[in-house]
Design an enzyme around this catalytic site. Structure first.
Site, PDB file in Angstrom:
ATOM      1  N   HIS A 263       0.622  -1.354  -0.431  1.00 51.88           N
ATOM      2  CA  HIS A 263       0.307   0.303   0.328  1.00 51.88           C
ATOM      3  C   HIS A 263       0.690   1.435   0.017  1.00 51.88           C
ATOM      4  CE1 HIS A 263      -2.755   2.028   0.669  1.00 51.88           C
ATOM      5  NE2 HIS A 263      -4.069   2.447   2.509  1.00 51.88           N
ATOM      6  N   HIS A 304      -2.663  -2.412 -10.094  1.00 50.81           N
ATOM      7  CA  HIS A 304      -3.560  -1.770  -9.382  1.00 50.81           C
ATOM      8  C   HIS A 304      -4.796  -2.564  -8.800  1.00 50.81           C
ATOM      9  CE1 HIS A 304      -6.273   0.995  -6.913  1.00 50.81           C
ATOM     10  NE2 HIS A 304      -4.548   1.594  -6.433  1.00 50.81           N
ATOM     11  N   ASP A 360       2.976   5.131  -7.799  1.00 52.50           N
ATOM     12  CA  ASP A 360       3.871   5.491  -6.975  1.00 52.50           C
ATOM     13  C   ASP A 360       5.329   5.322  -7.665  1.00 52.50           C
ATOM     14  OD1 ASP A 360       2.792   5.182  -3.727  1.00 52.50           O
ATOM     15  OD2 ASP A 360       1.980   3.274  -4.173  1.00 52.50           O
TER      16      ASP A 360
HETATM   17  N1  CMC Z   1       4.224  -6.584 -11.428  1.00 54.84           N
HETATM   18  C1  CMC Z   1       4.815  -8.416 -11.901  1.00 54.84           C
HETATM   19  N2  CMC Z   1       3.222  -8.848 -12.112  1.00 54.84           N
HETATM   20  C2  CMC Z   1       1.981  -8.375 -11.130  1.00 54.84           C
HETATM   21  C3  CMC Z   1       2.466  -6.954 -11.153  1.00 54.84           C
HETATM   22  C4  CMC Z   1       3.617  -6.000 -10.704  1.00 54.84           C
HETATM   23  N3  CMC Z   1       3.967  -4.880 -10.733  1.00 54.84           N
HETATM   24  N4  CMC Z   1       0.831  -6.494  -9.858  1.00 54.84           N
HETATM   25  C5  CMC Z   1       0.151  -7.526 -10.743  1.00 54.84           C
HETATM   26  N5  CMC Z   1       0.704  -8.703 -10.776  1.00 54.84           N
HETATM   27  C6  CMC Z   1       0.056  -9.968 -11.586  1.00 54.84           C
HETATM   28  C7  CMC Z   1       0.075 -11.130 -10.534  1.00 54.84           C
HETATM   29  O1  CMC Z   1       1.071 -11.849 -11.153  1.00 54.84           O
HETATM   30  C8  CMC Z   1      -1.031 -11.418 -11.455  1.00 54.84           C
HETATM   31  O2  CMC Z   1      -0.172 -12.329 -12.729  1.00 54.84           O
HETATM   32  P1  CMC Z   1      -1.127 -13.972 -12.884  1.00 54.84           P
HETATM   33  O3  CMC Z   1      -2.722 -13.897 -13.137  1.00 54.84           O
HETATM   34  O4  CMC Z   1      -0.128 -14.686 -13.407  1.00 54.84           O
HETATM   35  O5  CMC Z   1      -0.667 -14.732 -10.867  1.00 54.84           O
HETATM   36  C9  CMC Z   1      -2.027 -10.331 -11.873  1.00 54.84           C
HETATM   37  O6  CMC Z   1      -0.984  -9.561 -11.817  1.00 54.84           O
HETATM   38  C10 CMC Z   1      -2.877 -10.154 -10.766  1.00 54.84           C
HETATM   39  O7  CMC Z   1      -2.014  -9.664  -9.495  1.00 54.84           O
HETATM   40  P2  CMC Z   1      -2.742  -9.921  -8.326  1.00 54.84           P
HETATM   41  O8  CMC Z   1      -1.555  -9.705  -7.019  1.00 54.84           O
HETATM   42  O9  CMC Z   1      -4.346 -10.454  -8.058  1.00 54.84           O
HETATM   43  O10 CMC Z   1      -3.338  -8.499  -8.539  1.00 54.84           O
HETATM   44  P3  CMC Z   1      -3.882  -8.008  -7.367  1.00 54.84           P
HETATM   45  O11 CMC Z   1      -4.781  -6.299  -7.426  1.00 54.84           O
HETATM   46  O12 CMC Z   1      -4.609  -8.605  -5.726  1.00 54.84           O
HETATM   47  O13 CMC Z   1      -3.069  -7.131  -6.635  1.00 54.84           O
HETATM   48  C11 CMC Z   1      -1.349  -5.207  -6.085  1.00 54.84           C
HETATM   49  C12 CMC Z   1      -2.934  -4.887  -6.856  1.00 54.84           C
HETATM   50  C13 CMC Z   1      -1.159  -2.978  -6.850  1.00 54.84           C
HETATM   51  C14 CMC Z   1      -1.080  -5.541  -5.267  1.00 54.84           C
HETATM   52  C15 CMC Z   1      -0.222  -5.233  -7.214  1.00 54.84           C
HETATM   53  O14 CMC Z   1      -0.810  -4.673  -8.649  1.00 54.84           O
HETATM   54  C16 CMC Z   1       1.689  -5.139  -7.205  1.00 54.84           C
HETATM   55  O15 CMC Z   1       1.355  -5.779  -6.507  1.00 54.84           O
HETATM   56  N6  CMC Z   1       1.980  -3.827  -7.394  1.00 54.84           N
HETATM   57  C17 CMC Z   1       3.266  -3.808  -7.183  1.00 54.84           C
HETATM   58  C18 CMC Z   1       3.380  -2.889  -5.528  1.00 54.84           C
HETATM   59  C19 CMC Z   1       2.429  -0.715  -6.019  1.00 54.84           C
HETATM   60  O16 CMC Z   1       2.900  -0.745  -6.959  1.00 54.84           O
HETATM   61  N7  CMC Z   1       1.678  -1.389  -4.905  1.00 54.84           N
HETATM   62  C20 CMC Z   1       1.145   0.055  -5.294  1.00 54.84           C
HETATM   63  C21 CMC Z   1      -0.282   0.460  -5.099  1.00 54.84           C
HETATM   64  S1  CMC Z   1      -1.180   1.993  -5.549  1.00 54.84           S
HETATM   65  C22 CMC Z   1      -1.341   2.394  -4.295  1.00 54.84           C
HETATM   66  C23 CMC Z   1      -1.826   2.437  -3.272  1.00 54.84           C
HETATM   67  O17 CMC Z   1      -3.540   2.752  -3.450  1.00 54.84           O
HETATM   68  O18 CMC Z   1      -1.882   2.265  -2.147  1.00 54.84           O
END
Ligand code: CMC
Length: 424
Positions: A263, A304, A360
């Site tokens: 986050h 996101h 971010d």
């Molecule tokens: N890099 C590589 N692959 C990714 C990434 C990433 N940053 N984010 C998601 N994926 C892939 C993930 O591996 C999955 O692939 P598969 O379907 O093959 O298993 C797919 O995309 C869906 O990902 P998810 O983890 O199910 O998506 P989520 O909605 O649960 O997670 C997230 C959202 C923000 C936690 C995630 O995208 C992430 O970890 N991003 C990096 C950390 C980041 O930048 N966070 C800041 C968020 S914005 C600020 C805020 O509002 O807090």
């Protein structure tokens, strides 16, 4: 066409029509047909936990509006203090309302000497400033016992003003402590962002004059971070607030949620990632590692839960970064970030998963160029998000919302008899 769905319980053939209201299915109606059968939705992927009139977000179209006003217009023309008023009150203030609001926030910036001298200075010398902030906000509840009167409008308003006003003071105090510098008292002749910069950077000069470009950039970043509907920390605020705890305790819980790398800690993770990559030549290899998925490495600052297109805040931040770098000189990590973005946006792995830069990806580059240590990044996020947390807290109380208490699907042991230790 009727705005409803019909569900049938195939165990007994019973059907029920359930209206769709504001695009949602009422779980209460659903439960009439299926008592004791719960929605299984870890991470709230498909659950709307409340109705809210504060922020509108369309993740597919990349739209973000506070109280109906597009984020682009607010970032261009407004100030953080005005936006905080808007979030909390629903309307932009007129001149008199703004003058009163600004006066109140400005004159509540001081913290009790015991918070600083006895509490903050009691931390270990290398304490993380975000840990200090979370604890200090919680400690404030012991200084303002009237905060418990959450249904008294006057008391509620006073705590809201105190929290918005004191967050920068606590944040700056945490920073000064972590770098071994003496505390700087607020200068109430300064605006919100310049005052914060003064508390951070003032040394021996009688009055700290912040660079106006940097002060404005910080204010724009505060506007962009002020609210983001039901994110993890706002949900924490609503959940804790739903038990009717005081707003300092609820804000501390929200700040704790913001602390995590998924986050508010992501911008710090971006800088660490860019530093590890080291140079543009290493970008393709890094992308290949992320795609292979074997190292558990993610492209930080990408993806996101809600945005499935370019985060509108990231677009504004990218422009702000250019203005800041004119003053500070370019952050050497910028070229690596630009290359990462260029490759990722044309790579099937990222496009098919609809992973785009989020807020971010570039904000950390700005903070670093302005001279903030990495540990301060989540703290800088918490300051403006306090307005959003409080707006949601207030809305939740006004909705007479029930205490948050989800159900579970039990998957543990059946009943069994206790075995004395010597017989195990
Ligand atoms: N890099 C590589 N692959 C990714 C990434 C990433 N940053 N984010 C998601 N994926 C892939 C993930 O591996 C999955 O692939 P598969 O379907 O093959 O298993 C797919 O995309 C869906 O990902 P998810 O983890 O199910 O998506 P989520 O909605 O649960 O997670 C997230 C959202 C923000 C936690 C995630 O995208 C992430 O970890 N991003 C990096 C950390 C980041 O930048 N966070 C800041 C968020 S914005 C600020 C805020 O509002 O807090």
């Amino acid at each position: 066409m009727a705005e409803s769905i019909t569900i049938t319980d195939n165990r007994n053939g019973e059907s029920m029509e359930i209206p769709l209201v504001n695009g949602g299915v009422s779980a209460e109606e659903w439960a009439k047909l299926l008592p004791g059968v719960w929605f299984f939705d870890p991470g709230f992927m498909s659950t709307a936990a409340c109705e809210s009139a504060i922020t509108y977000l369309d993740g597919d179209a990349g739209i973000l509006r506070y109280r109906g006003y597009p984020i682009e217009q607010l970032a261009e023309s407004s100030t953080y203090l005005e936006v905080a008023y808007l979030l909390l009150n629903g309307e932009l203030p007129d001149e008199d309302q703004f003058a009163a609001w600004r006066h109140d926030v400005t004159y509540h910036t001081f913290i009790h000497e015991n918070v600083r001298k006895r509490f903050l200075e009691g931390f270990h010398y290398d304490a993380h400033p975000m840990g200090m902030l979370v604890s200090a906000v919680a400690a404030l509840s012991t200084f303002y016992l009237d905060a418990k009167d959450i249904f008294d409008p006057e008391s509620r308003n006073k705590q809201i003003i105190r929290l918005i006003a004191k967050m920068p003071t606590l944040a700056a105090a945490a920073h000064r402590f972590s770098v071994g510098m003496p505390f700087v008292y607020p200068d109430n002749s300064l605006d919100f962002a310049p005052n914060f910069l003064s508390m951070l950077w003032k040394v021996a000069e009688p009055r700290f004059e912040a660079d106006p470009v940097l002060a404005r950039a910080l204010d724009v970043l505060f506007i962009l971070h002020a609210d983001h509907e039901q994110n993890c920390s706002t949900t924490a605020m609503r959940v804790v607030g739903s038990s009717h705890s005081d707003p300092y305790s609820a804000t501390a819980a929200a700040a704790a949620a913001l602390y995590g790398p998924r986050h508010g800690g992501a911008n710090e993770a971006v800088i660490r990632m860019l530093t590890d990559i080291g140079s543009i030549e290493n970008v393709p290899d890094f992308i290949a590692t992320v795609k292979a998925g074997t190292s558990g490495q993610r492209l930080q600052g990408f993806g996101h839960r809600v945005y499935k297109s370019y985060d509108p805040r990231a677009k504004i931040i990218k422009r702000t970064a250019d203005q800041v770098f004119e003053v500070t000189g370019k952050n050497p990590l910028l070229d690596i970030a630009l290359k990462l973005e260029e490759i990722a946006l044309s790579d099937e792995y990222f496009t098919s998963r609809r992973l785009y830069p989020n807020v971010d990806f570039y904000s950390g580059l700005i903070y670093q160029a302005m001279g903030f240590p990495l540990e301060m990044f989540p703290v800088l996020f918490a300051i403006p998000r306090t307005a959003g947390w409080l707006a949601h807290w207030q809305e939740m109380l006004d909705q007479d919302s029930k205490i948050a208490r989800p159900r579970q699907l039990y998957i543990g042991s059946e009943t069994r008899d206790y075995v004395p230790m010597e017989s195990r």
